[in-house]
Design a protein around this motif. Structure first.
Motif, PDB file in Angstrom:
ATOM      1  N   PRO A 263       0.741  -1.245   0.095  1.00  0.00           N
ATOM      2  CA  PRO A 263       0.103   0.012  -0.104  1.00  0.00           C
ATOM      3  C   PRO A 263       0.719   1.157   0.120  1.00  0.00           C
ATOM      4  CG  PRO A 263      -0.251  -1.129   2.118  1.00  0.00           C
ATOM      5  CD  PRO A 263       0.595  -2.107   1.095  1.00  0.00           C
ATOM      6  N   ASP A 264       2.066   1.114   0.552  1.00  0.00           N
ATOM      7  CA  ASP A 264       2.909   2.424   0.460  1.00  0.00           C
ATOM      8  C   ASP A 264       3.753   2.657  -0.790  1.00  0.00           C
ATOM      9  OD1 ASP A 264       4.582   0.217   1.156  1.00  0.00           O
ATOM     10  OD2 ASP A 264       6.017   0.906   1.970  1.00  0.00           O
ATOM     11  N   SER A 265       3.452   1.623  -1.933  1.00  0.00           N
ATOM     12  CA  SER A 265       4.030   2.048  -3.168  1.00  0.00           C
ATOM     13  C   SER A 265       3.155   3.183  -4.003  1.00  0.00           C
ATOM     14  CB  SER A 265       4.167   0.765  -4.003  1.00  0.00           C
ATOM     15  OG  SER A 265       5.145  -0.214  -3.283  1.00  0.00           O
ATOM     16  N   VAL A 266       3.592   3.566  -4.859  1.00  0.00           N
ATOM     17  CA  VAL A 266       3.005   4.573  -5.877  1.00  0.00           C
ATOM     18  C   VAL A 266       3.446   3.894  -7.157  1.00  0.00           C
ATOM     19  CG1 VAL A 266       2.903   6.710  -7.040  1.00  0.00           C
ATOM     20  CG2 VAL A 266       3.509   6.714  -4.631  1.00  0.00           C
ATOM     21  N   ILE A 267       2.557   3.605  -7.743  1.00  0.00           N
ATOM     22  CA  ILE A 267       2.628   2.627  -9.413  1.00  0.00           C
ATOM     23  C   ILE A 267       1.985   3.619 -10.558  1.00  0.00           C
ATOM     24  CG2 ILE A 267       2.206   0.770 -10.901  1.00  0.00           C
ATOM     25  CD1 ILE A 267       2.063  -0.981  -8.211  1.00  0.00           C
ATOM     26  N   ASP A 268       2.821   4.182 -11.429  1.00  0.00           N
ATOM     27  CA  ASP A 268       2.671   4.982 -12.520  1.00  0.00           C
ATOM     28  C   ASP A 268       1.891   6.248 -11.955  1.00  0.00           C
ATOM     29  OD1 ASP A 268       3.747   3.297 -14.237  1.00  0.00           O
ATOM     30  OD2 ASP A 268       2.163   2.236 -15.042  1.00  0.00           O
ATOM     31  N   THR A 269       2.343   6.953 -10.919  1.00  0.00           N
ATOM     32  CA  THR A 269       2.001   8.019 -10.131  1.00  0.00           C
ATOM     33  C   THR A 269       0.552   7.749  -9.468  1.00  0.00           C
ATOM     34  OG1 THR A 269       0.560   9.006 -11.972  1.00  0.00           O
ATOM     35  CG2 THR A 269       2.843   9.266 -12.221  1.00  0.00           C
ATOM     36  N   VAL A 270      -0.046   6.509  -9.443  1.00  0.00           N
ATOM     37  CA  VAL A 270      -0.996   6.483  -8.455  1.00  0.00           C
ATOM     38  C   VAL A 270      -0.750   5.801  -7.318  1.00  0.00           C
ATOM     39  CG1 VAL A 270      -3.326   5.505  -8.279  1.00  0.00           C
ATOM     40  CG2 VAL A 270      -2.594   6.245 -10.660  1.00  0.00           C
ATOM     41  N   VAL A 272      -1.138   3.235  -4.385  1.00  0.00           N
ATOM     42  CA  VAL A 272      -1.991   1.980  -4.007  1.00  0.00           C
ATOM     43  C   VAL A 272      -2.886   2.152  -3.029  1.00  0.00           C
ATOM     44  CG1 VAL A 272      -1.617  -0.394  -3.478  1.00  0.00           C
ATOM     45  CG2 VAL A 272      -0.018   0.636  -5.021  1.00  0.00           C
ATOM     46  N   HIS A 273      -2.339   2.981  -1.810  1.00  0.00           N
ATOM     47  CA  HIS A 273      -3.129   3.161  -0.808  1.00  0.00           C
ATOM     48  C   HIS A 273      -4.427   3.809  -0.948  1.00  0.00           C
ATOM     49  CE1 HIS A 273      -4.491   4.356   3.319  1.00  0.00           C
ATOM     50  NE2 HIS A 273      -4.425   5.757   2.927  1.00  0.00           N
ATOM     51  N   GLN A 274      -4.248   4.802  -1.887  1.00  0.00           N
ATOM     52  CA  GLN A 274      -5.592   5.805  -2.404  1.00  0.00           C
ATOM     53  C   GLN A 274      -6.455   5.014  -3.264  1.00  0.00           C
ATOM     54  OE1 GLN A 274      -6.638   8.574  -1.118  1.00  0.00           O
ATOM     55  NE2 GLN A 274      -4.814   8.565   0.511  1.00  0.00           N
ATOM     56  N   ALA A 275      -6.041   4.023  -3.947  1.00  0.00           N
ATOM     57  CA  ALA A 275      -6.715   3.134  -4.964  1.00  0.00           C
ATOM     58  C   ALA A 275      -7.608   2.516  -4.144  1.00  0.00           C
ATOM     59  CB  ALA A 275      -5.741   2.323  -5.881  1.00  0.00           C
ATOM     60  N   ARG A 276      -6.924   1.754  -3.169  1.00  0.00           N
ATOM     61  CA  ARG A 276      -7.789   0.702  -2.223  1.00  0.00           C
ATOM     62  C   ARG A 276      -8.806   1.652  -1.409  1.00  0.00           C
ATOM     63  NH1 ARG A 276      -2.689  -3.122  -0.733  1.00  0.00           N
ATOM     64  NH2 ARG A 276      -2.649  -4.014  -2.953  1.00  0.00           N
ATOM     65  N   ILE A 277      -8.518   2.954  -1.046  1.00  0.00           N
ATOM     66  CA  ILE A 277      -9.365   3.627   0.004  1.00  0.00           C
ATOM     67  C   ILE A 277     -10.681   4.128  -1.122  1.00  0.00           C
ATOM     68  CG2 ILE A 277     -10.031   6.044   0.519  1.00  0.00           C
ATOM     69  CD1 ILE A 277      -8.381   4.335   2.577  1.00  0.00           C
ATOM     70  N   LEU A 302      -7.713  -3.949   4.357  1.00  0.00           N
ATOM     71  CA  LEU A 302      -7.839  -2.871   5.611  1.00  0.00           C
ATOM     72  C   LEU A 302      -7.936  -1.447   4.792  1.00  0.00           C
ATOM     73  CD1 LEU A 302      -4.804  -4.192   7.912  1.00  0.00           C
ATOM     74  CD2 LEU A 302      -7.178  -4.650   7.858  1.00  0.00           C
ATOM     75  N   ASP A 303      -7.190  -1.184   3.857  1.00  0.00           N
ATOM     76  CA  ASP A 303      -7.223   0.138   3.140  1.00  0.00           C
ATOM     77  C   ASP A 303      -8.771   0.270   2.728  1.00  0.00           C
ATOM     78  OD1 ASP A 303      -4.867   0.747   4.003  1.00  0.00           O
ATOM     79  OD2 ASP A 303      -3.890   0.089   2.017  1.00  0.00           O
ATOM     80  N   ALA A 304      -9.276  -0.783   2.058  1.00  0.00           N
ATOM     81  CA  ALA A 304     -10.590  -0.783   1.667  1.00  0.00           C
ATOM     82  C   ALA A 304     -11.793  -0.514   2.722  1.00  0.00           C
ATOM     83  CB  ALA A 304     -11.042  -1.860   0.649  1.00  0.00           C
ATOM     84  N   ALA A 305     -11.559  -1.186   3.769  1.00  0.00           N
ATOM     85  CA  ALA A 305     -12.437  -1.174   4.662  1.00  0.00           C
ATOM     86  C   ALA A 305     -12.353   0.303   5.392  1.00  0.00           C
ATOM     87  CB  ALA A 305     -12.131  -2.144   5.981  1.00  0.00           C
ATOM     88  N   LEU A 306     -11.211   1.142   5.508  1.00  0.00           N
ATOM     89  CA  LEU A 306     -11.255   2.321   5.793  1.00  0.00           C
ATOM     90  C   LEU A 306     -12.017   3.291   4.874  1.00  0.00           C
ATOM     91  CD1 LEU A 306     -10.130   4.393   7.897  1.00  0.00           C
ATOM     92  CD2 LEU A 306      -7.989   4.447   6.253  1.00  0.00           C
TER      93      LEU A 306
END
Length: 482
Positions: A263-270, A272-277, A302-306
């Motif tokens: 979740p702390d990775s950023v892939i192609d400027t996006v 991962v944590h925010q995508a799951r949120i 967990l992130d999606a649950a948040l």
């Protein structure tokens, strides 16, 4: 499914480092691979380049198990290294399949680490075998190594050889390749799998599958490698070759954001944590429910649950605790062994769920066995209702690009309706992320979702077996017995 679902597995992790002066590149690679451990727990390896002399160590097991302090100390200092942690989607679990793959050829040496799956691997391997090529592994990475080597014998440089090879291979590949003088990385023209690079304060360049590995070794993220791009790190600095860029429409695996990546990775400027949120927020909108608490299945739920909690206003709670010191579920052979490990890996917090209506968020359902077990755990802890929400659409199709989903007959969503699946896993209700909302996770439509919708970017392989070579040997033995 999350961390505990035994039927689906991560990708591999690749790592490369090139320094200005000889240094402990093996140690740097160790920490990089440690950060990428979530992408593969089957085996790992490091190859060090000390002035053109390659030294390596590879074995089955986790990074911390394979590389003890003593093992690392026996690897020499050098200016370059390539590392790899593996989960094998093509090929079996044996030491021969450990990467990086090393090749000695007429023009020198090469070490290659690969993340992904070739869609034309079987065809290429068969062609190579008919010319006399002898394979020592059952992974398609060796096929890439053979093709690059063949092209190297006809071209003036390793980067030219890699570029020529990219005209031949098809499918998913993020590569880190090391020659005596250069470190190279390449991403397939579709950009199925992530790849990025950064630089440490002392000028050392680092290449990794995910940005989290750059942070782990103190490197500052520079940028993602573009789909189709080859980067050459050498005496003349960095050279970017883009002759393969723009040939295909970008198709990054959307499941990287849902499950694979940290979740702390950023892939192609996006992020991962925010995508799951965002996935959780979408679930709350399209599958609302009256409940008392929202909780996620560790870790990727967990992130999606948040996000679900933020959108719905239902309080977020911690209802499941995992034992971090138990090996991952799928390492154990046999369903019974896997289920026993689930029991000791995951426990419900009774105080969080007793008498409550629970929204449980997970990232996917494959066969439903482990998901059903988790629902049962929460039910036994006293939950009044359990409403399952999945931050991915239903799996309906095989994946040919690295994800270990290769049979429709084993996918529960191919046999049962959503209501039937809810009943099978013991949930009061079930809701999946709509396929139409996948683009909302990352803010664009440049992704592959073939495992959900059957829209394959490449031609479907004729031979779709995951362990093709070993099955071929078995067929030969049976024929000989007759």
């Amino acid at each position: 499914m999350s961390l505990y679902e035994s039927e689906i597995h991560e990708e591999c992790g690749v790592f490369g480092v090139i320094a200005k002066e000889p240094t402990d590149v093996a140690n740097i690679s160790y920490y990089g691979l440690y950060a990428l451990q979530h992408r593969g727990q089957e085996s790992c390896g490091i190859v060090v380049n000390d002035d053109g002399v390659f030294s390596s160590y590879k074995d089955l097991g986790l990074v911390s198990e394979v590389f003890s302090a003593d093992t690392l100390s026996r690897l020499p200092k050098g200016t370059m290294a390539v590392g790899h942690c593996r989960y094998g989607t093509t090929g079996g679990t044996n030491r021969n399949n450990c990467q990086p793959i090393e090749v000695n050829h007429q023009k020198g040496h090469m070490a290659l680490a690969h993340n992904g799956n070739l869609s034309n691997a079987a065809e290429l391997r068969n062609s190579l075998e008919l010319t006399g090529a002898i394979f020592h592994t059952t992974s398609d990475t060796e096929t890439i190594a053979y093709i690059v080597t063949k092209e190297r014998l006809k071209t003036p440089s390793i980067e030219d050889a890699l570029s020529s090879a990219m005209n031949i291979i098809d499918g998913a590949y993020s590569l880190v390749l090391m020659s005596p003088q250069k470190l190279l990385c390449a991403r397939d023209p579709y950009g199925f799998r992530p790849l990025c690079y950064g630089q440490t304060p002392d000028g050392t360049y680092v290449v990794a599958s995910e940005s989290c590995a750059l942070k782990a070794v103190g490197a500052e993220f520079i940028r993602d490698v573009e789909p189709g791009e080859i980067l050459v790190f050498g005496p003349n600095g960095i050279v970017s070759r883009k002759e393969h860029c723009g040939k295909k429409r970008k198709k990054l695996c959307i499941f990287e954001y849902i499950y694979f990546a940290r979740p702390d990775s950023v892939i192609d400027t996006v992020s991962v944590h925010q995508a799951r949120i965002r996935a959780g927020k979408i679930l709350a909108k399209v599958h609302p429910v009256e409940a008392d608490v929202v909780m996620g299945v560790p870790d990727s739920g967990l992130d999606a649950a948040l996000g679900f909690s933020q959108e719905s206003g239902i309080p977020y709670g911690i209802g499941l605790i995992k034992n971090k010191y138990i090996g991952r579920t799928f390492i154990s052979p046999g369903q019974n062994a896997r289920m026993d490990q689930v029991k000791i890996k995951l426990n419900a917090i009774e105080e969080s769920v007793k008498g409550k209506r629970v929204v449980l968020i997970d990232d996917s359902i494959v066969r439903g066995t482990t998901c059903g077990r988790i629902v049962k755990l929460i039910r036994e802890a006293g939950a009044k209702e359990i409403h399952m929400r999945i931050s991915a659409p239903p799996f309906l199709h095989p994946c040919y690009y690295g994800t270990d989903i290769d049979s429709r007959e084993n996918l529960i969503a191919c046999k049962h309706s959503v209501e039937e699946i809810a009943e099978i896993i013991g949930a009061d209700s079930l809701g999946y992320l709509p396929v139409s909302e996948l683009g909302s996770l990352i803010g664009n439509n440049e992704y592959c979702s073939a495992c959900f919708d059957g829209d394959y970017p490449t031609e479907i392989p004729k031979d779709t077996r995951k362990n093709r070579f070993e099955q071929k040997l078995s067929e030969v033995r049976k024929a000989n017995e007759k």
